[in-house]
Design a protein around this motif. Structure first.
Motif, PDB file in Angstrom:
ATOM      1  N   ASN A  98       9.494   4.220   4.561  1.00 49.49           N
ATOM      2  CA  ASN A  98       8.679   3.023   4.425  1.00 49.49           C
ATOM      3  C   ASN A  98       7.280   3.279   4.972  1.00 49.49           C
ATOM      4  OD1 ASN A  98      11.073   1.894   3.547  1.00 49.49           O
ATOM      5  ND2 ASN A  98      10.761  -0.019   4.665  1.00 49.49           N
ATOM      6  N   ALA A  99       6.301   2.676   4.331  1.00 46.45           N
ATOM      7  CA  ALA A  99       4.903   2.949   4.675  1.00 46.45           C
ATOM      8  C   ALA A  99       4.579   2.625   6.131  1.00 46.45           C
ATOM      9  CB  ALA A  99       3.989   2.163   3.753  1.00 46.45           C
ATOM     10  N   GLU A 100       5.287   1.669   6.710  1.00 43.29           N
ATOM     11  CA  GLU A 100       5.052   1.314   8.115  1.00 43.29           C
ATOM     12  C   GLU A 100       5.197   2.525   9.031  1.00 43.29           C
ATOM     13  OE1 GLU A 100       7.024  -1.583  11.583  1.00 43.29           O
ATOM     14  OE2 GLU A 100       7.792  -1.645   9.522  1.00 43.29           O
ATOM     15  N   TYR A 138      -0.806   6.899   2.472  1.00 40.26           N
ATOM     16  CA  TYR A 138      -1.320   5.627   1.960  1.00 40.26           C
ATOM     17  C   TYR A 138      -0.177   4.618   1.918  1.00 40.26           C
ATOM     18  CZ  TYR A 138      -4.237   2.427  -0.700  1.00 40.26           C
ATOM     19  OH  TYR A 138      -4.970   1.329  -1.093  1.00 40.26           O
ATOM     20  N   PRO A 139      -0.404   3.372   2.360  1.00 40.01           N
ATOM     21  CA  PRO A 139       0.712   2.461   2.622  1.00 40.01           C
ATOM     22  C   PRO A 139       1.370   1.795   1.412  1.00 40.01           C
ATOM     23  CG  PRO A 139      -1.366   1.408   3.172  1.00 40.01           C
ATOM     24  CD  PRO A 139      -1.686   2.824   2.862  1.00 40.01           C
ATOM     25  N   GLN A 140       0.829   1.952   0.219  1.00 35.58           N
ATOM     26  CA  GLN A 140       1.454   1.372  -0.962  1.00 35.58           C
ATOM     27  C   GLN A 140       1.615   2.455  -2.026  1.00 35.58           C
ATOM     28  OE1 GLN A 140       2.672  -1.705  -1.197  1.00 35.58           O
ATOM     29  NE2 GLN A 140       1.985  -2.198   0.868  1.00 35.58           N
ATOM     30  N   LYS A 185      -6.035   6.639   4.626  1.00 33.31           N
ATOM     31  CA  LYS A 185      -4.942   7.031   5.522  1.00 33.31           C
ATOM     32  C   LYS A 185      -4.588   8.514   5.349  1.00 33.31           C
ATOM     33  CE  LYS A 185      -4.863   2.797   6.846  1.00 33.31           C
ATOM     34  NZ  LYS A 185      -5.588   2.429   8.099  1.00 33.31           N
ATOM     35  N   HIS A 227       1.751   8.890  -2.055  1.00 39.64           N
ATOM     36  CA  HIS A 227       1.081   8.286  -0.907  1.00 39.64           C
ATOM     37  C   HIS A 227      -0.221   9.016  -0.530  1.00 39.64           C
ATOM     38  CE1 HIS A 227       4.208   5.372   0.236  1.00 39.64           C
ATOM     39  NE2 HIS A 227       5.086   6.288  -0.149  1.00 39.64           N
TER      40      HIS A 227
END
Length: 424
Positions: free
Chosen positions: A46-48, A396-398, A107, A376
């Protein structure tokens, strides 16, 4: 559990005996430490958690160690260095330095720029250094295709044959009627059950053991998932539709055609011939099948060495052919089928280009870029005309957002390539 322990032991012992890529189970100690710090093992991708987990992704799953043996790594010349503090990027709230843009808006975790045999830039953030490996996600797909290209060049694989010629067990599935080439070009249009807010079928990732041991449901790993995919949405070969499962099928075709494991082929035919400085880690399912579509963990400078080889016509720095020259030429040239298929796919709205053999060729701002792309922000971008290579890893978070594509391919990369153009 006894059967599982036995199967892993057999993989370990057979790999050792053959001096091949060695198989390892998940790193339980690392996983325990991750969970103690608030990173659930079942959600590690997960991006978190990307900043913490992507440099260590292979520790959450079974994996193969790909040894950097054979050809010694090229030592690059250092001359003019690109100053990412002085290079300005137009952001939505005004100009900012390329360093700030990459780190804070994209990121990015690491980046290396080569031009020929010159090292123009390198940075390692997020606790990384030049020996750190990082999850390359779908950049891995291009390696699977290069292994297919090598096998075809050796006369072991015919890309025009049906997938079922090599994998008869796929008769009655969505690949019944697909050629190996259509599979490599993502032109099969197989239908998967894509869950909301996902880009893939979670049954596929479960079969891969990506977020835990699901071997009771998928005892053969990814091969247990193949029979679940039975339909296509478009006439075979007509439309580009990016789906990871095609790469998994391609990997199994390569294994069937060569009689060798994909991890061993990667170590022997690629990692040992390009001239890598570091071992890589290749994530796998619990049955020992490498994740051909996204499991490679490699050092960023070694990824740049791959780009150096590709812009050198497939030859390593010693002039030895690693990737067939015609394979690269065919990707760069494209053909009517892949051009037409690209226009029918959603990515055509972002750039003129095509997708062939698990590579993108994009025409952006008058520059032709051959690219290996991860979901990502993992990128290997090559300008064959100038010999410039940009290798980058990030979190990258998405996933699959136009914004990430624009930020990287229309803002960061053009600025880097333009700066490199000025270096003689």
């Amino acid at each position: 559990m006894k059967l599982k322990a036995l199967s892993i032991a057999l993989l370990l012992s057979s790999a050792f005996a053959a001096q091949a890529a060695t198989f390892h189970g998940p790193d339980k100690e690392f996983i325990g430490a991750a969970e103690a710090s608030g990173v659930p093992a079942a959600l590690w991708d997960n991006a978190e958690y990307a900043a913490s987990t992507f440099p260590n992704a292979y520790k959450f799953t079974p994996s193969y160690k790909i040894k950097a043996s054979g050809v010694a790594p090229e030592q690059f010349k250092k001359g003019t260095q690109l100053d990412f503090e002085k290079i300005q990027i137009a952001a939505i709230d005004g100009e900012m330095s390329l360093n700030d843009y990459l780190r804070d808006r994209v990121k990015n975790h690491s980046l290396v720029v080569l031009k020929g045999d010159k090292l123009l830039h390198e940075h390692y953030w997020n606790g990384m250094n030049e020996t750190s490996t990082h999850l390359d996600m779908s950049v891995t797909k291009s390696f699977t295709a290069m292994l297919a290209g090598i096998a075809a060049d050796q006369g072991k694989l015919d890309m025009s044959k049906q997938v079922t010629f090599y994998l008869p067990e796929l008769k009655g599935t969505a690949w019944d009627g697909a050629t190996v080439q259509e599979t490599a070009d993502m032109r099969t249009n197989v239908v998967q059950e894509i869950q909301k807010h996902k880009s893939w079928d979670t049954r596929m990732t479960d079969s891969q053991g990506w977020t835990g041991d699901h071997s009771a449901t998928y005892p053969q790993g990814i091969q247990s998932y193949f029979p679940l995919v039975k339909e296509v949405s478009e006439p075979m070969g007509t439309k580009y539709s990016y789906q990871c499962i095609n790469t998994e099928v391609l990997g199994k075709v390569v294994e069937a055609a060569t009689g060798e494991k994909l991890a061993d082929l990667l170590e022997q035919n690629f990692w040992g011939k390009v001239g890598m400085a570091n071992d890589a880690n290749y994530q796998a399912d619990f049955a020992g099948n490498p994740v051909a579509s996204g499991g490679l963990n490699a050092a960023t400078k070694d990824l740049a060495r791959v780009g150096r080889t590709l812009v050198n016509g497939g030859k390593n720095y010693k002039g030895e052919q690693v990737v067939p020259a015609q394979f690269i030429k065919d990707i760069l040239a494209g053909n009517d089928k892949v051009r037409s298929a690209w226009l029918k796919g959603k990515e055509s709205a972002l750039a003129e280009g095509w997708y062939k053999d698990q590579f993108r060729v994009l025409n952006i701002g008058g520059r032709t870029i051959m690219a290996m792309v991860g979901i990502h922000g993992q990128i290997l971008a090559m300008d064959h005309k100038t010999g410039t290579v940009v290798a980058m890893n990030g979190g990258y978070p998405q996933t699959e957002t136009p914004r990430m594509a624009i930020a990287i391919f229309y803002q960061a990369l053009p600025a880097i390539f333009a700066a490199a153009d000025e270096v003689k």
